[in-house]
Design an enzyme around this catalytic site. Structure first.
Site, PDB file in Angstrom:
ATOM      1  N   HIS A 259     -14.352  68.377  14.883  1.00 58.72           N
ATOM      2  CA  HIS A 259     -13.645  67.806  15.960  1.00 58.72           C
ATOM      3  C   HIS A 259     -12.003  68.089  15.348  1.00 58.72           C
ATOM      4  O   HIS A 259     -11.158  67.054  15.201  1.00 58.72           O
ATOM      5  CB  HIS A 259     -13.961  66.432  15.907  1.00 58.72           C
TER       6      HIS A 259
ATOM      7  N   GLU B 129     -12.481  72.084  19.823  1.00 56.06           N
ATOM      8  CA  GLU B 129     -13.816  71.600  18.755  1.00 56.06           C
ATOM      9  C   GLU B 129     -14.857  72.456  19.261  1.00 56.06           C
ATOM     10  O   GLU B 129     -15.230  72.702  20.344  1.00 56.06           O
ATOM     11  CB  GLU B 129     -14.240  70.183  19.297  1.00 56.06           C
TER      12      GLU B 129
END
Length: 282
Positions: free
Chosen positions: A149, A251
């Site tokens: 992330h 991500e």
């Protein structure tokens, strides 16, 4: 421990590894095996965004850097009582081998929960590489999804654009989920939360910081692009109200509906590689 790495505790019982290598500086927390900061020596500004209000406490994911969402993505697909994005980002990992050479510092961390075993390899130099390998150590098949992330610092969210998704289908999760198709580069003038169907790389073009960040990846069928914008940023207690202007998330992801099903003894790896091209400033 290599000379280029030293252990600190910004909070008691909360180890953070500080890296000062000829190619880069960085900080990596043992909690979540979380890259908090990384900046190549040839780059003028930090590459990752770390919230100035990030909380360093066991059980709380760090806001910014590169949280490891594992072994599922977003809400658990069948049990809403389990934590969003899995348990790996809010738990201390175990350290593996740390090493260094002229190009980079390499750190390895491991984490195990039930049948799931994870190893995260980080290579920090002029480029950042994060590779997550999951192995099923149980005797029954298990699903694995998740995301690396990455919060990328930007000069002004309204001025940037992201290339690499033109023509890609994506799931727009702002409001009622809807399937859409990207036309041209991704730009930002409101909340964005999209899951793109792509194995390819992308480029973040930032005219304010005079640089392009390339995000490459492998082993994941989706890329998430996220910025909370005004209302959601104000609702996050560990992010300044105006913090949304300073980052975008790109991500490498395996969304839950695309989870990899691992047979006993089987492994799967996915990775992301981040590098920066900086323009000369006049």
């Amino acid at each position: 421990m290599p000379d280029s790495i030293r252990t600190t505790e910004p909070v008691a019982g909360y180890p953070v590894y500080e890296i000062d290598h000829p190619t880069c500086t960085a900080r990596v927390a043992l909690h979540g095996a979380h890259v908090m900061e990384w900046q190549p020596k040839h780059v003028s500004d930090p590459v990752l965004y770390l919230s100035p209000e990030a909380v360093l406490r066991e059980g709380k994911a760090i806001r910014g850097g590169i949280p490891v969402c594992w072994p599922w993505f977003n809400a658990h697909p069948t049990d809403p009582s389990l934590p969003s994005h899995g348990f790996a980002r809010s738990t201390f990992w175990k350290t593996g081998e740390f090493s260094t050479d002229g190009d980079a510092v390499t750190l390895r961390f491991t984490f195990e929960k039930g049948a799931w075993h994870a190893e995260l390899r980080l290579s920090l130099g002029e480029a950042l590489e994060a590779e997550l390998t999951t192995t099923n150590r149980g005797d029954q098949p298990v699903p694995v999804s998740g995301a690396l992330h990455s919060y990328l610092r930007v000069g002004d969210i309204s001025a940037i654009h992201i290339e690499g998704f033109d023509g890609c289908g994506y799931l727009d999760t702002v409001g009622a989920p809807a399937a859409r198709r990207q036309d041209g580069p991704v730009r930002f003038d409101s909340e964005v939360d999209r899951i793109y169907d792509t194995h390819g790389s992308s480029r973040l073009v930032d005219p304010t910081l005079h640089r392009t960040i390339t995000v490459e990846k492998s082993g994941s069928p989706s890329t998430v692009v996220w910025n909370p914008w005004i209302e959601k940023a104000a609702a996050l207690g560990d992010l300044p109200d105006e913090g949304y202007k300073d980052f975008v998330c790109i991500e490498a992801a395996i969304a839950n509906d695309l989870a990899v099903r691992l047979a006993p003894g089987e492994s799967h790896k996915f990775s992301t590689r981040i590098r920066v091209e900086e323009e000369r400033r006049l």
